[in-house]
Design a protein around this motif. Structure first.
Motif, PDB file in Angstrom:
ATOM      1  N   LEU A 193       0.856  -1.175   0.000  1.00  0.00           N
ATOM      2  CA  LEU A 193       0.000   0.000   0.000  1.00  0.00           C
ATOM      3  C   LEU A 193       0.894   1.228   0.000  1.00  0.00           C
ATOM      4  O   LEU A 193       1.804   1.346   0.818  1.00  0.00           O
ATOM      5  CB  LEU A 193      -0.902   0.012   1.234  1.00  0.00           C
ATOM      6  N   LYS A 194       0.640   2.136  -0.931  1.00  0.00           N
ATOM      7  CA  LYS A 194       1.408   3.373  -1.015  1.00  0.00           C
ATOM      8  C   LYS A 194       0.491   4.551  -0.694  1.00  0.00           C
ATOM      9  O   LYS A 194      -0.676   4.552  -1.079  1.00  0.00           O
ATOM     10  CB  LYS A 194       1.995   3.560  -2.416  1.00  0.00           C
ATOM     11  N   THR A 195       1.023   5.537  -0.027  1.00  0.00           N
ATOM     12  CA  THR A 195       0.281   6.767   0.203  1.00  0.00           C
ATOM     13  C   THR A 195       1.255   7.935   0.184  1.00  0.00           C
ATOM     14  O   THR A 195       2.369   7.826   0.707  1.00  0.00           O
ATOM     15  CB  THR A 195      -0.487   6.725   1.539  1.00  0.00           C
ATOM     16  N   TRP A 196       0.847   9.033  -0.443  1.00  0.00           N
ATOM     17  CA  TRP A 196       1.734  10.203  -0.545  1.00  0.00           C
ATOM     18  C   TRP A 196       0.920  11.466  -0.795  1.00  0.00           C
ATOM     19  O   TRP A 196      -0.204  11.423  -1.278  1.00  0.00           O
ATOM     20  CB  TRP A 196       2.763   9.998  -1.660  1.00  0.00           C
ATOM     21  N   PHE A 197       1.522  12.595  -0.427  1.00  0.00           N
ATOM     22  CA  PHE A 197       0.931  13.908  -0.661  1.00  0.00           C
ATOM     23  C   PHE A 197       1.513  14.527  -1.928  1.00  0.00           C
ATOM     24  O   PHE A 197       2.666  14.292  -2.268  1.00  0.00           O
ATOM     25  CB  PHE A 197       1.236  14.867   0.495  1.00  0.00           C
ATOM     26  N   HIS A 216      -2.880  10.897  -1.982  1.00  0.00           N
ATOM     27  CA  HIS A 216      -3.053   9.772  -2.905  1.00  0.00           C
ATOM     28  C   HIS A 216      -2.868   8.437  -2.185  1.00  0.00           C
ATOM     29  O   HIS A 216      -2.052   8.321  -1.261  1.00  0.00           O
ATOM     30  CB  HIS A 216      -2.032   9.846  -4.045  1.00  0.00           C
ATOM     31  N   TYR A 217      -3.631   7.432  -2.640  1.00  0.00           N
ATOM     32  CA  TYR A 217      -3.492   6.051  -2.170  1.00  0.00           C
ATOM     33  C   TYR A 217      -3.391   5.136  -3.392  1.00  0.00           C
ATOM     34  O   TYR A 217      -4.102   5.336  -4.389  1.00  0.00           O
ATOM     35  CB  TYR A 217      -4.702   5.596  -1.362  1.00  0.00           C
ATOM     36  N   GLN A 218      -2.542   4.112  -3.283  1.00  0.00           N
ATOM     37  CA  GLN A 218      -2.437   3.129  -4.357  1.00  0.00           C
ATOM     38  C   GLN A 218      -2.013   1.785  -3.773  1.00  0.00           C
ATOM     39  O   GLN A 218      -1.116   1.712  -2.934  1.00  0.00           O
ATOM     40  CB  GLN A 218      -1.425   3.571  -5.417  1.00  0.00           C
ATOM     41  N   ALA A 219      -2.686   0.713  -4.208  1.00  0.00           N
ATOM     42  CA  ALA A 219      -2.328  -0.647  -3.815  1.00  0.00           C
ATOM     43  C   ALA A 219      -1.737  -1.366  -5.015  1.00  0.00           C
ATOM     44  O   ALA A 219      -2.204  -1.183  -6.148  1.00  0.00           O
ATOM     45  CB  ALA A 219      -3.550  -1.396  -3.290  1.00  0.00           C
TER      46      ALA A 219
END
Length: 419
Positions: A193-197, A216-219
């Motif tokens: 799971l990735k998350t970033w501003f 943002h969120y990305q799996a």
């Protein structure tokens, strides 16, 4: 053995105070000395062999703990499960049972430290809270049968896992903890799971100084999260002045205030089933300083997001942060009025005498569409042309010319008459 498991074993004496259900016992455990860490663990081959399936058959292996020294050493079992995948495990996601073979009657329990799944066992006459352990005799050993399987809800985005047998009282020697990798069917490509501003803009928007950001969120990988994902935001700044933050999120196509509780803002949840096929999930945010702020100058703000599973094991999955500037709202100062001019009016020209000043625009970006302000031009104009006093002087000159002409004519007329 994985890096994460090795690190956990290295610091077990200091961090085990949060192990559940062993919190009470671990808190009273004294740090072990080097000569105390002498035991070795050995894990036999699982039977039957082969991969585990969700809700399927379990496997059993022998766990033997050996003491090669000439005095008894207390063993307090700790079995660490190191999963491969982004989901946190619930207690019932893994089947775990321990039976004594050549050891006192035994009970087992499942705990969670720092969000990780962990198994322990203890003498049946005691309890997890009693700090009971097994005294491995001098130059002796004890053996147990350990049963492991997968619960029906073992996460679909988690795959194989590593199982390590050590002790939470640090009685196992360095390098003496055995481990085994359990395969899981069906085999999957595990991801994360990735998350970033992403900061979109920071500047004046209408009458406020605002910063616009996208979270943002990305799996990645196969499978999905079995629970919704929850996110808490925290906002901080250097110093102790009250900042009076105003934080909003784009919810249902409109900006909505986020409520703060215990200095954290809770964001809308991402529904369960979030995975690679969901693409990138984006939540637009905007923040400003309210009129009650005690900040008096441009300040660097830190915003941090903490993402977790919304139910069950809610230990954070990911954190991300961003820094950006904010400027307090400054009320416009009163402009002194200019007294009226007493000079005669003039006819202005159309040529500006100064370069116009333009207010900077606020940038916009896809995903977080904010208001773009436009600039205005101002300038003074030069005065040219004739005034009313010039007309007065011209009239007097004309009158004098006419008077001189009349006098000359009268002079000529007298001369003619006298002749």
């Amino acid at each position: 053995m994985s890096v994460r498991t090795a690190a956990a074993i290295a610091v077990v004496a200091g961090v085990v105070t949060t192990l559940l259900p062993l919190s009470a016992t671990a808190a009273s455990a004294a740090p072990a000395t080097d000569d105390h860490a002498v035991l070795r663990t050995e894990m036999g081959a699982p039977v039957p062999s082969g991969p585990l399936t969700r809700g399927g058959a379990t496997e059993t292996f022998d766990l033997t703990v050996k003491n090669p020294t000439g005095k008894a050493v207390t063993y307090k079992p700790w079995l660490l499960l190191d999963p491969n995948g982004p989901s946190r495990l619930q207690k019932d996601d893994v089947v775990f049972k321990v039976d004594a073979v050549d050891a006192p009657a035994t009970k087992s329990s499942i705990g969670q430290q720092d969000g990780e799944w962990q198994g322990t066992f203890f003498p049946a006459a005691g309890s997890p809270e009693s700090a009971g352990g097994f005294d491995i005799p001098a130059n002796g050993k004890m053996t147990w049968k350990v049963t492991v399987g997968l619960g029906a809800n073992y996460p679909t985005n988690n795959g194989d896992f590593n199982f390590t047998a050590t002790s939470y009282n640090n009685s196992v020697a360095k390098g003496g903890a055995d481990s085994h990798v359990f395969k899981v069917d069906p085999q999957i490509k595990t991801g994360e799971l990735k998350t970033w501003f992403k900061q979109i803009s920071s500047g004046k928007d209408g009458q406020e100084q605002r910063a616009y950001l996208d979270l943002h969120y990305q799996a990645t990988g196969d499978g999905t999260f079995a629970t919704a994902l929850a996110t808490s935001l925290s906002v901080s700044h250097p110093g102790e002045q009250d900042a009076d933050f105003r934080l909003q999120a784009m919810i249902d196509d409109r900006w909505q205030d986020l409520k703060v509780e215990d200095s954290r803002y809770e964001l809308p949840r991402i529904p369960k089933g979030f995975g690679a096929a969901s693409g990138i999930h984006t939540l637009p945010l905007r923040i400003s300083l309210g009129k009650d702020t005690k900040l008096t100058k441009k300040t660097t703000i830190t915003m941090e997001a903490e993402v977790r599973q919304a139910e069950g094991n809610t230990y954070p999955l990911k954190t991300g942060s961003v820094k950006f500037p904010l400027i307090p709202i400054v009320e416009p100062a009163d402009t002194p009025s200019t007294p009226p001019s007493t000079a005669p009016s003039t006819t202005p020209s159309t040529t500006p005498s100064a370069t116009p000043s333009v207010r900077p625009a606020v940038a916009t970006s896809t995903g977080n569409t904010n208001v773009t302000t436009t600039g205005s031009s101002t300038g003074s104009l030069a005065s040219t042309g004739a005034g009313s006093s010039n007309g007065l002087y011209a009239g007097l000159a004309a009158a004098l010319v006419a008077l001189g002409a009349a006098a000359a004519w009268l002079g000529r007329r007298r001369r003619g008459t006298s002749a």
